[in-house]
Design a protein around this motif. Structure first.
Motif, PDB file in Angstrom:
ATOM      1  N   LYS A 103       0.838  -1.209   0.000  1.00 30.48           N
ATOM      2  CA  LYS A 103       0.000   0.000   0.000  1.00 30.48           C
ATOM      3  C   LYS A 103       0.869   1.253   0.000  1.00 30.48           C
TER       4      LYS A 103
ATOM      5  N   CYS B 140       2.271   1.812  -3.455  1.00 31.73           N
ATOM      6  CA  CYS B 140       1.246   2.327  -4.364  1.00 31.73           C
ATOM      7  C   CYS B 140       1.031   3.822  -4.131  1.00 31.73           C
TER       8      CYS B 140
ATOM      9  N   PHE C 161      -4.636   1.193  -4.493  1.00 30.63           N
ATOM     10  CA  PHE C 161      -4.512  -0.129  -3.888  1.00 30.63           C
ATOM     11  C   PHE C 161      -5.913  -0.715  -3.750  1.00 30.63           C
TER      12      PHE C 161
ATOM     13  N   PRO D 251      -7.352   0.289   2.233  1.00 31.15           N
ATOM     14  CA  PRO D 251      -7.241   0.300   0.773  1.00 31.15           C
ATOM     15  C   PRO D 251      -7.897   1.535   0.175  1.00 31.15           C
TER      16      PRO D 251
END
Length: 473
Positions: A236, A239, A246, A271
């Motif tokens: 994560k 990203c 994510f 996320p």
């Protein structure tokens, strides 16, 4: 001479089943209907190890076949039955809305709005805006489209061994070539990386051209594969550093299955997009959803002009939303998250003791009540008459052979994972009782206790498979 409309209608009625007639079909009639009108090869495959039984009643963890035999369902609808079969609270929810309009597009659905609010409250971080569809694959499709629309990029990274669905976009990010090969070329711009490999992910992200990285917190169909500690959190962070979204696919791991409401919470991961389905509908109504932040949603669909770019006719319908509302309430009222955590820990301890006893058990792994047992490839028997084909089938499909033994001898329903046929999934409803967990452990102990008997079972099952694969209907 042409038939008049009444004659045509009468002829059609004589050829179709009423619901009452369909409910009275016997096992052989059902099998023939599937062979002729559905998927004959799948019907053949299901028949290999007696997986074509006709089940006529279900409640909680138990199902009963047409001959009155009771079975324990440790397959759990691939994670769709966290509440068990036909949970009364979900049934009652559907009864309460039976007079409401179920599908009315020129309106804002009352229960869909309430469900979206509930999902915003129970998901981590600032996840807020929902899209409702009908399945996990639809949730993934919507998430992929959202990522491209919100970032203006097209590359999607996914993991080898993953499973995100079999619709075109979802299949494009499903990490098994067997399912992809017949439909190529698939969605362009999709790139695989090994599950758990942060270096490989970092290399693909460094060009700052990735729309999203989609990952299961625990790979289900890959064989119940757990990531290395810290992998999700670091992925994560990578990203975020490179402007990629994510996407956590919690379709199988969510709704309490792994001992927390969502598996990504166990690493403190929030996320950008979270996908849900399976048990969201209480095991009764099909419903899928993704939820994202307000910022991401606004970038993709925030204008009136873009408001209808991605829609679904049945998404968020009244009955599906009612089932989902009842499911969320039931998970909390019955404390099923704690139950999954405690029962899963108990079950894993028992299964790992079996692993210590039997070399044929290569691994036992999982979290909560999402558990995989992997079998080593057995050696020591082969049949010259078949040029080793039986031996190869037994090595490659040991999981299905054990599942057949569990079903037919012990009345326990399981199945192998799609991407690793040597792994049996144990994914019972979260309402499972400890005595039922013990029954599965005892059955496995008996199966594995005599190697000679087990090899005989494997050989017999492989012979059946060989015969089925060799001869046509």
């Amino acid at each position: 001479m042409k038939l008049n409309s009444t004659a045509v209608d009468n002829q059609a009625m004589s050829n179709i089943y009423t619901l009452e007639q369909a409910l009275n079909l016997n096992r052989q009639e059902v099998k023939e209907a599937h062979k002729k009108y559905v998927n004959s090869s799948l019907a053949k495959l299901m028949s290999l190890l007696n997986f074509d039984l006709q089940y006529v009643k279900a409640s909680g963890v138990s199902v009963w076949d047409s001959e009155g035999r009771e079975y324990l369902d440790f397959l759990g609808g691939y994670g769709s039955l966290n509440l068990g079969h036909n949970h009364p609270r979900v049934i009652q929810a559907l009864e309460k809305v039976q007079n409401m309009p179920n599908i009315l597009q020129a309106s804002l659905g009352t229960l869909a709005g309430a469900l979206a609010a509930n999902l915003a409250h129970i998901t981590p971080g600032k996840l807020q805006r929902c899209f409702f569809g009908n399945s996990g694959a639809e949730a993934v499709e919507g998430a992929l489209k959202l990522a491209r629309a919100a970032t203006g990029r097209d590359k999607i990274i996914y993991c080898r061994g993953s499973f995100h669905g079999k619709t075109f976009g979802a299949l494009s990010v499903t990490g098994r070539e067997k399912y992809q090969r017949a439909f190529q070329p698939l969605l362009p711009g999709t790139v695989p990386v090994p599950f758990g490999d942060l270096d490989a992910l970092s290399k693909l992200l460094k060009n700052n051209d990735t729309a999203a990285f989609i990952v299961e917190p625990i790979q289900g169909e890959g064989g119940i594969n757990l990531p290395p500690a810290g992998y999700l959190a670091q992925a994560k962070e990578l990203c975020s550093r490179h402007g990629a979204l994510f996407i956590a696919d919690e379709i199988q791991t969510g709704m309490g299955r792994t001992g927390s409401m969502f598996a990504c919470e166990q690493e403190g991961v929030v996320p950008d997009i979270l996908c849900l389905a399976k048990s969201l509908g209480g095991g009764i109504m099909p419903i899928g959803a993704y939820i994202t932040t307000d910022e991401i949603w606004q970038r993709a669909y925030g204008s009136v002009e873009n408001a209808t770019l991605h829609t679904s006719t049945f998404g968020g319908n009244t009955w599906a939303a009612a089932a989902a509302l009842a499911t969320i309430e039931t998970i909390y009222r019955q404390d099923l998250i704690t139950q999954a955590r405690e029962k899963g820990s108990y079950f894993l301890r028992k299964l790992k003791k079996l692993k210590e006893k039997y070399p044929l058990l290569a691994d036992v792994r999982g979290r909560g009540l999402l558990i995989g047992i992997e079998f080593a490839k057995p050696k020591g028997f082969a049949y010259k008459a078949t040029m080793g084909v039986i031996n190869r089938l037994s090595e490659e499909y040991m999981g299905s052979l054990v599942a057949g033994q569990l079903l037919n001898k012990y009345g326990i329903i399981t199945a192998y994972t799609l991407n690793n046929p040597n792994v049996i999934r144990l994914e019972p409803p979260l309402v499972v009782e400890y005595r039922q967990l013990d029954r599965v452990v005892e059955a496995l102990d008996e199966i594995l206790s005599t190697h000679r008997g087990f090899f005989s079972m494997a050989a017999s099952g492989a012979k059946t498979m060989l015969k089925t694969f060799t001869f046509k209907d």
